[in-house]
Design a protein around this motif. Structure first.
Motif, PDB file in Angstrom:
ATOM      1  N   LYS A  64       1.121  -1.162  -0.218  1.00 48.58           N
ATOM      2  CA  LYS A  64      -0.010   0.290   0.059  1.00 48.58           C
ATOM      3  C   LYS A  64       1.015   1.324  -0.081  1.00 48.58           C
ATOM      4  N   LEU A  65       1.610   1.114   0.789  1.00 49.50           N
ATOM      5  CA  LEU A  65       2.829   2.264   0.627  1.00 49.50           C
ATOM      6  C   LEU A  65       3.458   2.798  -0.672  1.00 49.50           C
ATOM      7  N   VAL A  66       3.902   1.738  -1.266  1.00 49.17           N
ATOM      8  CA  VAL A  66       4.363   1.702  -2.460  1.00 49.17           C
ATOM      9  C   VAL A  66       3.513   2.300  -3.664  1.00 49.17           C
ATOM     10  N   GLU A  67       2.138   1.541  -3.237  1.00 47.17           N
ATOM     11  CA  GLU A  67       1.333   2.212  -4.254  1.00 47.17           C
ATOM     12  C   GLU A  67       1.276   4.240  -4.242  1.00 47.17           C
ATOM     13  N   GLN A  68       1.013   3.758  -2.837  1.00 48.27           N
ATOM     14  CA  GLN A  68       0.160   5.616  -2.214  1.00 48.27           C
ATOM     15  C   GLN A  68       1.779   6.277  -3.078  1.00 48.27           C
ATOM     16  N   SER A  69       2.893   5.977  -3.093  1.00 44.41           N
ATOM     17  CA  SER A  69       4.540   6.314  -3.229  1.00 44.41           C
ATOM     18  C   SER A  69       4.387   7.241  -4.485  1.00 44.41           C
ATOM     19  N   THR A  70       4.215   5.979  -5.426  1.00 49.28           N
ATOM     20  CA  THR A  70       4.449   5.907  -6.797  1.00 49.28           C
ATOM     21  C   THR A  70       3.312   6.774  -7.194  1.00 49.28           C
ATOM     22  N   GLY A  71       1.676   6.768  -6.684  1.00 45.46           N
ATOM     23  CA  GLY A  71       1.656   7.310  -6.815  1.00 45.46           C
ATOM     24  C   GLY A  71       0.958   8.657  -6.731  1.00 45.46           C
ATOM     25  N   ARG A  72       1.642   9.026  -6.116  1.00 49.39           N
ATOM     26  CA  ARG A  72       2.090  10.840  -5.280  1.00 49.39           C
ATOM     27  C   ARG A  72       3.554  11.319  -6.871  1.00 49.39           C
ATOM     28  N   VAL A  73       4.224  10.610  -7.183  1.00 49.18           N
ATOM     29  CA  VAL A  73       4.606  10.797  -8.213  1.00 49.18           C
ATOM     30  C   VAL A  73       4.248  11.018  -9.494  1.00 49.18           C
ATOM     31  N   ALA A  74       3.529   9.956 -10.034  1.00 45.84           N
ATOM     32  CA  ALA A  74       2.776   9.524 -11.512  1.00 45.84           C
ATOM     33  C   ALA A  74       2.088  11.289 -11.132  1.00 45.84           C
ATOM     34  N   GLU A  75       0.953  12.014  -9.890  1.00 46.51           N
ATOM     35  CA  GLU A  75       0.597  12.807  -9.872  1.00 46.51           C
ATOM     36  C   GLU A  75       1.606  14.058  -9.989  1.00 46.51           C
ATOM     37  N   LEU A  76       1.919  13.769 -10.134  1.00 43.36           N
ATOM     38  CA  LEU A  76       3.531  15.324  -9.261  1.00 43.36           C
ATOM     39  C   LEU A  76       3.744  14.805 -10.987  1.00 43.36           C
ATOM     40  N   VAL A  77       4.131  14.202 -11.942  1.00 43.29           N
ATOM     41  CA  VAL A  77       5.103  14.644 -12.840  1.00 43.29           C
ATOM     42  C   VAL A  77       3.360  14.415 -14.040  1.00 43.29           C
ATOM     43  N   THR A  78       2.164  14.027 -13.777  1.00 45.35           N
ATOM     44  CA  THR A  78       1.554  14.768 -15.052  1.00 45.35           C
ATOM     45  C   THR A  78       0.965  16.098 -14.367  1.00 45.35           C
ATOM     46  N   ALA A  79       0.835  16.751 -13.035  1.00 40.20           N
ATOM     47  CA  ALA A  79       1.002  17.827 -12.401  1.00 40.20           C
ATOM     48  C   ALA A  79       1.240  18.849 -14.027  1.00 40.20           C
ATOM     49  N   ILE A  80       3.384  18.312 -13.971  1.00 45.44           N
ATOM     50  CA  ILE A  80       4.855  18.837 -14.547  1.00 45.44           C
ATOM     51  C   ILE A  80       3.920  19.085 -16.203  1.00 45.44           C
ATOM     52  N   LYS A  81       3.730  18.228 -16.494  1.00 45.87           N
ATOM     53  CA  LYS A  81       3.534  18.234 -17.651  1.00 45.87           C
ATOM     54  C   LYS A  81       2.016  18.703 -17.716  1.00 45.87           C
ATOM     55  N   SER A  82       1.317  19.177 -17.613  1.00 44.28           N
ATOM     56  CA  SER A  82       0.098  19.816 -17.367  1.00 44.28           C
ATOM     57  C   SER A  82       0.350  21.384 -17.639  1.00 44.28           C
ATOM     58  N   TYR A  83       1.035  21.490 -15.970  1.00 39.67           N
ATOM     59  CA  TYR A  83       2.272  22.872 -16.177  1.00 39.67           C
ATOM     60  C   TYR A  83       2.719  23.381 -17.272  1.00 39.67           C
ATOM     61  N   THR A  84       3.464  23.168 -17.823  1.00 41.41           N
ATOM     62  CA  THR A  84       4.086  23.189 -19.138  1.00 41.41           C
ATOM     63  C   THR A  84       3.526  22.850 -20.475  1.00 41.41           C
ATOM     64  N   ARG A  85       2.348  22.259 -20.608  1.00 46.36           N
ATOM     65  CA  ARG A  85       1.782  21.811 -21.420  1.00 46.36           C
ATOM     66  C   ARG A  85       2.554  21.569 -22.843  1.00 46.36           C
ATOM     67  N   MET A  86       3.808  19.899 -21.884  1.00 47.73           N
ATOM     68  CA  MET A  86       4.602  19.408 -23.027  1.00 47.73           C
ATOM     69  C   MET A  86       3.364  18.577 -23.886  1.00 47.73           C
ATOM     70  N   ASP A  87       4.103  17.916 -24.851  1.00 49.79           N
ATOM     71  CA  ASP A  87       3.581  17.116 -25.628  1.00 49.79           C
ATOM     72  C   ASP A  87       2.121  17.074 -26.066  1.00 49.79           C
ATOM     73  N   GLN A  88       1.636  19.129 -26.453  1.00 50.04           N
ATOM     74  CA  GLN A  88       0.812  19.386 -26.696  1.00 50.04           C
ATOM     75  C   GLN A  88       1.107  20.319 -27.929  1.00 50.04           C
ATOM     76  N   SER A  89      -0.133  20.620 -28.663  1.00 46.61           N
ATOM     77  CA  SER A  89      -0.398  21.694 -29.668  1.00 46.61           C
ATOM     78  C   SER A  89      -0.428  22.705 -28.837  1.00 46.61           C
ATOM     79  N   PRO A  90       0.266  24.224 -29.588  1.00 45.63           N
ATOM     80  CA  PRO A  90      -0.158  25.669 -28.955  1.00 45.63           C
ATOM     81  C   PRO A  90      -1.543  26.211 -28.439  1.00 45.63           C
ATOM     82  N   MET A  91      -2.442  25.453 -29.784  1.00 46.82           N
ATOM     83  CA  MET A  91      -3.685  25.855 -29.874  1.00 46.82           C
ATOM     84  C   MET A  91      -4.740  24.532 -29.529  1.00 46.82           C
ATOM     85  N   GLN A  92      -5.660  24.875 -28.385  1.00 46.60           N
ATOM     86  CA  GLN A  92      -6.523  24.296 -28.178  1.00 46.60           C
ATOM     87  C   GLN A  92      -6.980  24.343 -27.115  1.00 46.60           C
TER      88      GLN A  92
END
Length: 348
Positions: A290-318
């Motif tokens: 459970k601890l591994v799942e929570q920890s890796t989930g937190r890492v995945a959440e932060l990575v997703t937030a970074i990608k969304s925040y920086t608009r990585m891999d996304q077109s400029p108009m959307q």
């Protein structure tokens, strides 16, 4: 004052004075030519401006201090000039100017500089054009640096946020390996002591213990300590080695002596210690996973937030969901929200 005709012609060949007419040569004669050794400082940051310089030979470096770091802004080579901005703005030098090679400079004092601007239109035009470009570039550089500083601060915060769950997952993975090895040894031991019916009862007890562990409400420190002490005494009375170690995980799962007695009461006496140790190891496995799942989930959440925040891999108009962007920003800046009550009142 310059009287050497050859030297005047040399200065006149530079881009700044290329359009100078013969009748305007006094613009040059009012100046002077100096030779400067490497390492000499022509102007110090925040010092008052006194001269305008035109580089005839050599190299001059312009740098500026940001916090504790000195950043090179430009390299002034032959044909280039400097010093016009602080004289035009009547402001101190915004940077430090140092000579890096044996250098020869044409120099005008403040009076001579303003005389050139008022009497030599072609020179004034070039000075104003260059000054405007330099101010624009300096402003852009300052803005870019501010963004980089903010990005660096954010990156440091994110590194801290990522390090916590990553370290927790790493510790849990190391403990998992030890726990799995212990479980395998206990299974081999119990295989010689338990009947198929005993195994069914023990597995059913493990499922019930896991359910209780997931639903158990955390107790305060004093209550937990009392429960652990009472359970450790009971385990000791049952002849269970290191009962104090088992008591901690059993109390965390919400198990007491009555429940444990019902589980092991139908087992052979020589199998009870191994059975309780196996149950403890199984609870630890669930907790670590459970601890591994929570920890890796937190890492995945932060990575997703970074990608969304920086608009990585996304077109400029959307089309975007502003609320997702706000949540990503809050996740990114979570390290700054310690001891802060955050209220979300989004209007969709």
């Amino acid at each position: 004052m310059i009287a050497d005709a050859e030297l005047i012609e040399r200065i006149r060949q530079t881009p700044l004075f290329a359009g100078l007419k013969d009748e305007d040569l006094d613009c040059i004669r009012k100046g002077e030519v100096i030779e400067v050794s490497p390492g000499a400082t022509l102007a110090q940051e925040n010092a008052p401006a006194e001269f305008f310089f035109l580089n005839l030979e050599g190299e001059v470096r312009i740098s500026r201090r940001y916090d504790t770091q000195e950043v090179l802004l430009a390299v002034n080579e032959p044909g280039m000039f400097l010093g016009e901005i602080p004289l035009l703005l009547d402001a101190p030098w915004a940077a430090t100017v140092r000579v890096s090679k044996p250098t020869r400079l044409f120099r005008l004092d403040q009076e001579g500089f303003w005389r050139v601007l008022s009497t030599c239109p072609s020179v004034a035009k070039e000075i104003f054009r260059t000054a405007a470009n330099r101010l624009r570039n300096l402003e852009g550089y300052s803005h870019q640096r501010q963004k980089l500083v903010s990005l660096g601060t954010m990156a440091a915060g994110l590194a801290h946020e990522l390090n916590n769950p990553a370290a927790a997952a790493r510790r849990a993975a190391a403990q998992l390996q030890q726990t799995v090895e212990g479980v395998q040894g206990l299974i081999c031991q119990l295989g010689k002591l338990l009947t198929p019916e005993d195994w069914e009862r023990l597995l059913a007890a493990e499922r019930e213990a896991t359910r209780r562990s997931n639903e158990a409400a955390p107790a305060d420190s004093l209550t937990r300590s009392d429960r652990e002490e009472a359970l450790a005494q009971w385990l000791e009375q049952q002849g269970i080695p290191e009962g104090w170690r088992l008591a901690s995980s059993f109390v965390s799962a919400g198990l007491d002596s009555n429940w444990l007695a019902a589980v092991v009461g139908k087992l052979a006496t020589n199998a009870r210690a191994a059975a309780l140790n196996w149950l403890d190891a199984r609870l630890n496995l669930h907790s670590l996973l459970k601890l591994v799942e929570q920890s890796t989930g937190r890492v995945a959440e932060l990575v997703t937030a970074i990608k969304s925040y920086t608009r990585m891999d996304q077109s400029p108009m959307q089309e975007i969901d502003v609320h997702e962007g706000l949540e990503s920003t809050l996740t990114m800046l979570g390290h700054k929200l310690k001891n802060v009550t955050l209220v979300r009142a989004f209007d969709r």
